[in-house]
Design an enzyme around this catalytic site. Sequence first.
Site, short mmCIF file in Angstrom:
data_model
loop_
_atom_site.label_atom_id
_atom_site.label_comp_id
_atom_site.label_asym_id
_atom_site.label_seq_id
_atom_site.Cartn_x
_atom_site.Cartn_y
_atom_site.Cartn_z
N ARG A 217 0.69 -1.26 -0.01
CA ARG A 217 0.07 -0.11 -0.17
C ARG A 217 0.95 1.36 -0.11
O ARG A 217 1.84 1.38 0.79
CB ARG A 217 -1.02 0.12 1.26
CG ARG A 217 -2.00 -0.96 1.10
CD ARG A 217 -3.13 -0.53 0.22
NE ARG A 217 -4.28 -1.42 -0.07
CZ ARG A 217 -4.42 -2.67 -0.83
NH1 ARG A 217 -3.24 -2.74 -1.64
NH2 ARG A 217 -5.43 -3.08 -0.72
N HIS B 27 -0.93 -0.17 -9.91
CA HIS B 27 -1.67 -1.10 -8.91
C HIS B 27 -2.25 -2.38 -9.78
O HIS B 27 -3.43 -2.67 -9.88
CB HIS B 27 -2.91 -0.52 -8.32
CG HIS B 27 -3.34 -1.22 -6.76
ND1 HIS B 27 -3.88 -0.75 -5.85
CD2 HIS B 27 -3.37 -2.73 -6.53
CE1 HIS B 27 -4.03 -1.51 -4.81
NE2 HIS B 27 -3.60 -2.61 -5.14
N GLU C 36 -4.53 6.43 -3.93
CA GLU C 36 -5.02 6.10 -5.46
C GLU C 36 -6.40 6.64 -5.81
O GLU C 36 -7.29 6.41 -4.77
CB GLU C 36 -4.98 4.51 -5.46
CG GLU C 36 -3.45 4.12 -5.27
CD GLU C 36 -3.28 2.67 -5.47
OE1 GLU C 36 -4.23 2.02 -5.86
OE2 GLU C 36 -2.14 2.18 -4.99
C1 DGY Z 1 -5.45 -6.59 -2.64
O1 DGY Z 1 -6.17 -7.20 -2.61
O2 DGY Z 1 -5.33 -5.82 -1.45
C2 DGY Z 1 -4.49 -5.71 -3.51
O3 DGY Z 1 -4.15 -4.77 -3.37
C3 DGY Z 1 -5.36 -6.09 -5.00
O4 DGY Z 1 -4.27 -6.18 -5.96
#
Ligand code: DGY
Length: 319
Positions: A238, A285, A267
């Site tokens: 993240r 992402h 984002e």
């Molecule tokens: C999640 O599942 O949290 C991921 O970031 C998606 O790719």
Amino acid sequence: MSSKTIVAATRRLPAACEARLSSHYDFRPGDDELAYTPRLLADHAAGASALIVSPCDRIDREAIAALPASIKIIASFSVGFEHIDIDAAKGGNLRVTNTPGVLNDATADIALLLILGASRRALEGRRCLEDGGWQGFRPTLLVGTQITGKRLGIVGMGGIGAAVAKRAQAFGMTVLYHNRKPAQDAADCRFFNSLEEMMPHCDVLSLHLPLTNETQGLIDADKLAWLPAGAILINTARGGLIDDDALIAALKSGKVAAAGLDVFAGEPKFDRRYLDLPNVFLLPHLGSATVETRTAMGMIAITNINAVLSGKEPPYPVV
Ligand code: DGY
């Protein structure tokens, strides 16, 4: 009017998932172009029993309060659930579920892509072709760093971290990791009790931990100072884990030689200063973005919904 139970999603889903949802429910797909406000989300979810959301949807207290009372479950199309106010969901008697496990391999693949893209100067190589500046093979042109024999530090040795470790070992890297406790799934990896102990030994540092109040801004100027000069930073977890100002300063000074980033704070906004830095390899992402993985994630979200709507415990509850 249909008598079927309504399931709404904020986004379009993989075809197989939409087909499965449509065969059981009155399925209401979302709009990929829309930034849902609490009002827009509530309107979209009107009359629905379940809502499928994605990591970019902000499901905060206000959004949860505005949801129709018919909603029983918020099924996140993701493992991470920092975009959902879990306390507010609990207070509203809503179940929240996620999709763990199935995206380990896809995300680990992207971490390796970022490690290689950053260490082998892939962006600069591409630009050299685009700019028409390529004059052919030169022994000193765009030489990068070989990862064979280098030390990779993994922060967060869960399923994704372990999958990254396996791949990195296959590339001849030595794997170190920091986790709350030693992981079972970490053969031949060296455990460190703290980041402070581990980071000075990391040629590459890769983040694989959730974003929480405790981990927000974890990689700041003080922590970056612990890395050896010329290290590479990778983030597929993240964006909020990194202090962008600190990383950009470190990339400019050369303290951090390169970064590979698939995720960003806020984002779909991101710090556009990264675009001006040749030593940053960016992706939007895409960690879990394979047909196989996204379909598997959607199927888990559906299984969670089916369980909750038939009065059973969902397989992957958050609350
Ligand atoms: C999640 O599942 O949290 C991921 O970031 C998606 O790719």
